[in-house]
Motif scaffolding. Structure first.
Motif, PDB file in Angstrom:
ATOM      1  N   VAL A 162      -8.556  12.943   3.390  1.00 30.35           N
ATOM      2  CA  VAL A 162      -9.101  12.017   4.397  1.00 30.35           C
ATOM      3  C   VAL A 162      -8.549  10.609   4.169  1.00 30.35           C
ATOM      4  N   ARG A 163      -8.457  10.200   2.905  1.00 23.86           N
ATOM      5  CA  ARG A 163      -7.891   8.871   2.618  1.00 23.86           C
ATOM      6  C   ARG A 163      -6.452   8.778   3.100  1.00 23.86           C
ATOM      7  N   ARG A 209      -6.353   8.633   6.859  1.00 26.74           N
ATOM      8  CA  ARG A 209      -6.807   7.327   7.354  1.00 26.74           C
ATOM      9  C   ARG A 209      -5.728   6.267   7.144  1.00 26.74           C
ATOM     10  N   HIS A 219      -3.217   6.805   9.799  1.00 26.85           N
ATOM     11  CA  HIS A 219      -3.809   6.395  11.068  1.00 26.85           C
ATOM     12  C   HIS A 219      -3.732   4.881  11.196  1.00 26.85           C
ATOM     13  N   ALA A 220      -4.080   4.175  10.106  1.00 27.44           N
ATOM     14  CA  ALA A 220      -4.078   2.708  10.119  1.00 27.44           C
ATOM     15  C   ALA A 220      -2.662   2.190  10.351  1.00 27.44           C
ATOM     16  N   MET A 232      -7.951  -1.642   6.989  1.00 25.28           N
ATOM     17  CA  MET A 232      -8.980  -0.618   6.964  1.00 25.28           C
ATOM     18  C   MET A 232      -9.982  -0.984   5.871  1.00 25.28           C
ATOM     19  N   GLU A 273     -11.209   0.547   3.399  1.00 25.98           N
ATOM     20  CA  GLU A 273     -10.981   0.886   1.999  1.00 25.98           C
ATOM     21  C   GLU A 273      -9.712   0.225   1.462  1.00 25.98           C
ATOM     22  N   ASN A 286      -2.685  16.839  12.774  1.00 26.51           N
ATOM     23  CA  ASN A 286      -2.860  15.824  11.729  1.00 26.51           C
ATOM     24  C   ASN A 286      -1.571  15.416  11.033  1.00 26.51           C
TER      25      ASN A 286
END
Lengths: 367, 202, 300
Positions: free
Chosen positions: A345-346, A349, A352-353, A362, A364, C171
């Motif tokens: 997930v990290r 993300r 994604h960022a 972001m 985190e 993804n």
């Protein structure tokens, strides 16, 4: 300062001590005896025997006491004990037609040979809390009717005389399945399915049975008959050519009578849903009968669309010892898998960022 | 009367003896061609040898029909001894057998006549226990497959006729097939269906 | 005699390793067929155990069926010997089988595990017993046993590849991080149990025998030593394992699987070996991570 978590052994020991303390409760009150549980919480013992698959009232009482009244935990205790018992053989089929009936009701006939016998039922009690039970008032002695204990003819036999109901099924020939000894295989025979249902969770089967009444595989059920009473358990010793009685057990039997329009092979007739449970448990026997009938959809060539008709779904999820174990196992540590998910997930993300244009930090990113 | 022959000669301590025999069989099945000693201290009636008997006592019971090669089936002492110590029913046909035992592999029916499982349930297949005079002085079989780092070899005798051809036929059925336990009097080796047999040259 | 004393007298004592001999035979037969057909799930008549389904009953039944008095048993959960369920299972076998137990990977003949494969390379003669919750790798794609059984029969694994590929399309990654499916000896697709995919390569050509027990789902399967175990992937998206940026904070090890430990409520955290035995042995040999000062040692 980091200190690794240690001392699992001590923690477990202490937890079990605390459990024993809470089980006993206030020491100024007398401890429950097994006799009290067996006699006064008899229906709890019945359920534990039925779903625990061991007919032993005293052990059921012990399990209930040990489980602090948690019946599924008590069922589990009994099952785990059952597993360790050596198996000497299989009894002869019990004959519920020869039952010493304590309760017997039919919804399909006003009166019938053997009569309607209400027996020890909650039916028609007004559900008003009874303050007198808070004390120790002795109830009046029950009245016995002349002729009680005489075998009563089955309602299904009455219908069978006219050929209006399907036959009782054949016994003999093929060996009866036993899911505690051979791995389950789908599709199942009706014998194994009924065994699974008899061990199944009362609440789960009740809900499924209920769903069939509400249109999810409606089967137009009538209670042909419910009977509760004692039957003889017999064991045949082939090497001695001898059949001996092992004793008597109390069972509840429900025969549902359901409409059937007929098929190419069979004329229109009534069909049966069958439920048989250890002890006194009408609710369970009726639920089993409804589920049994729903699960015969393939056999009777009916459309299959409802959960109660789906054998894999029903049988795979009806066992509460399995269900509670797997649901509750989620509280075991899973941090290794969770770490793997965290990492993914990290990473996603982060990507994604970057795609979003990078500059917006972001949360985190502050790490 | 033959009763004594039937009752005596089993495991002195069934719990621990069967555990240790099982571990040898498991090891042998996991490492095809490895020879593992079996010393269970049992004395079955001839022609049943001690290792084959130990494997049968360890694995067979009332749930597992056992097929005996004709010579053994005719021998009341052997059939009686196995029935007494395992409770296993005798399988009439090789294809009904969970276990098969043969003292004379030359008289074995074709391997494909045993239960070979189905595509859905390949495990429903016979485990064939073949009694061997020796695992080391027969023709050399070169083995490869799961459980074997590169290659392994074994030299059992006497093997069933056209053994390598028969075994190739078993290989070709995978995942259906059957598994062999080769039982010399004091040791065993296994050939699971995944093991391929090359030629005997080193 | 009262009911209570009657019951106390009547409850049987248990057999060596808890299971009765008939049950052991049944499980032993299933294990042998599992070894003979690597990766194939052998149905077995799983028993109720004195611990709940989902808590390792499959692994416990396998271990109980193979263990003997000469064995040395190690039990880990999440890689650690001291997690509560590992402690509980180890204590169970110490009691019912009276076997020696150890936390040292190298000393164990049987290692029962949940969710990890030890970091130390396993050796010839060792047996790794996995506790498996859902043995069917296709279960979350197809809930019906009747269907998944057909797929295995036909070696029809397209659905699995489609699922993995959909992940990539959505993804950019294969989003399966644990219980990552493998193909065994080119035939059966197998669930490695919920180990992180980090551990998948350790299954390939292992010197140890790997046995898998799923109690609630009533399946046993196996991977013999020296057997091909390949993680499913695609040419353009090859299988890769997790990597950690920092080494273990206690022993400084690189290339091992790490647990994230939260140190305070301000986002402070550290990464330490998930395999506690591996970590302890390294520290005993003098290896140190950046958070393992002498004060740290004293505090433990």
């Amino acid at each position: 300062m980091y200190v690794a978590v240690k001392g699992g052994e001590a923690a477990i020991r202490n937890a079990h001590r605390l459990l024993a303390d809470r089980r006993r409760g206030d020491r100024s009150l007398p401890s429950l005896t097994l006799g009290q549980i067996a006699e006064q919480l008899a229906l709890a013992c019945d359920r534990v025997m039925a779903e625990g698959s061991v007919y032993d009232r005293e052990l059921a009482a012990l399990a209930i006491k040990q489980a602090r009244g948690d019946l599924i935990e008590a069922i589990f205790l009994l099952r785990a004990y059952r597993t360790t018992l050596p198996r000497f053989g299989y009894s002869e089929p019990i004959d519920t037609g020869a039952m010493q009936v304590e309760r017997r009701v039919s919804a399909t006939y006003k009166d019938l040979p053997g009569g309607q016998m209400l027996g020890p039922t909650f039916d028609y009690t007004h559900r008003l809390l009874d303050p007198s039970l808070a004390g120790d008032d002795a109830p009046d002695d029950p009245e016995a009717r002349e002729g009680d204990g005489v075998p009563a003819m089955r309602v299904s036999d009455i219908l069978a005389q006219e050929g209006l109901i399907e036959a009782d099924g054949e016994t003999g020939g093929e060996e009866i399945g036993d899911l505690t000894r051979t791995p389950m295989e789908f599709p199942m025979g009706r014998d194994t399915r009924l065994q699974a249902l008899a061990r199944g969770d009362e609440g789960f089967l009740l809900a499924l049975g209920y769903s069939t009444q509400r249109g999810y595989a409606r089967s137009h059920p009538f209670v042909g008959e419910i009977r509760i009473g004692e039957v003889e358990v017999e064991y045949r010793m082939p090497e001695l050519g001898l059949t001996v009685s092992l004793g008597r057990i109390r069972v509840t039997e429900c025969q549902m009578v359901n409409q059937f329009k007929g098929s190419a092979k069979a004329p229109p007739q009534f069909t049966r849903g069958y439920g048989l449970v250890f002890g006194q448990s009408e609710r369970k026997a009726m639920a089993v009968a409804l589920c049994d009938r729903a699960l015969r959809a393939d056999e009777l060539g009916e459309d299959k669309f409802a959960p109660a008709q789906d054998e894999e779904f029903v049988i795979s999820h009806s066992d509460n010892v399995q269900a509670t174990g797997f649901v509750e196992h989620l509280k075991l540590p899973h941090y290794v898998d969770f770490q793997a998910e965290l990492d993914l997930v990290r990473r996603m993300r982060g990507e994604h960022a970057r795609k979003q244009g990078g500059d917006e930090a972001m949360p985190e990113a502050a790490e | 009367m033959a009763t004594a022959h039937i009752v005596e000669g089993g495991f002195a301590d069934p719990v621990f003896a069967s555990q240790s025999v099982f571990r040898a069989v498991m090891d042998a099945m996991a490492r095809p061609g490895s020879v593992l000693p079996i010393d269970a201290g049992i004395s079955p009636p001839a022609p049943l040898n001690a290792a084959a008997a130990a494997v049968a006592l360890t694995l067979a019971d009332g749930d597992t029909p056992v097929w005996l090669e004709a010579e053994m089936a005719k021998n009341e002492a052997v059939a009686g001894w196995l029935a007494f110590h395992t409770g296993a029913p005798l399988a009439q046909m090789p294809s009904d057998a969970v276990f098969a035992i043969a003292s004379n592999p030359a008289h074995l029916p074709p391997l494909t006549g045993f239960a070979l499982g189905t595509q859905e349930y390949p495990d429903r297949s016979t485990t064939v226990i073949l009694q061997m005079a020796s695992l080391s002085d027969g023709p050399v079989l070169r083995l490869s497959g799961p459980g074997i780092r590169t290659t392994n070899s074994i030299a059992p005798r006497p093997l069933p006729g056209h053994f390598e051809m028969q075994w190739q036929a078993i290989n070709d059925l995978y995942p259906r097939g059957l598994d062999l336990v080769l039982a010399a009097p004091d040791a065993i080796a296994c050939l699971p269906r995944t093991t391929r047999i090359g030629n005997g040259e080193a | 005699m009262t009911l209570e004393t009657e019951i106390e007298d009547g409850l049987a004592s248990y057999n060596f390793a808890y299971l009765d001999e008939q049950t052991k035979r049944m499980i032993r037969r299933a294990i042998l067929k599992g070894i003979a057909i690597p990766g194939y799930q052998v149905p077995f008549a799983s028993r109720e155990m004195p611990m709940p389904y989902g808590w390792g009953t499959g692994g416990v039944q396998v271990t109980a069926s193979i263990i003997g008095p000469d064995d040395t048993l190690k039990v880990i959960d999440q890689g650690a010997d001291d997690t509560t369920n590992a402690v509980s299972i180890r204590a169970f076998f110490a009691k019912v089988a009276d076997v020696e137990t150890t936390t040292r990977t190298g000393e164990a003949t049987i290692i029962q595990t949940r969710h990890r494969i030890p970091e130390e390379k396993l050796t010839e003669g060792q047996i790794l017993v996995y506790q498996v919750p859902i043995p069917e790798p296709l279960r979350f794609l197809e809930p019906r046993e009747t269907e998944t059984r057909k797929m295995h029969a036909l070696a029809e694994y397209g659905l699995m590849h489609v699922k993995l590929y959909e992940d990539i399309a959505r993804n950019g990654h294969i989003a399966t991080t644990y219980a990552y499916p493998v193909k065994v000896e080119g035939r059966y697709v197998m669930d490695p149990s919920p180990t992180p995919k980090f551990d998948n390569p350790k299954m390939h050509m292992s010197d140890a025998l790997q046995l898998f027990g799923a109690g609630r789902e009533k399946r046993i399967y196996a991977v013999p030593p020296h057997t091909n175990v390949v993680s499913l992937d695609f040419e353009d998206y090859p299988f890769e394992i997790q990597t950690f940026e920092e080494p273990c904070a206690l022993c400084g090890a690189h290339g091992v699987y790490l647990d994230e430990v939260i140190l305070d409520d301000r986002g402070g955290r550290m990464f330490v070996c998930s395999d506690t035995d591996f970590c302890e042995e390294r520290r005993a040999e003098g290896h140190r991570g950046h958070l393992s000062g002498e004060a740290m040692e004293a505090a433990e």
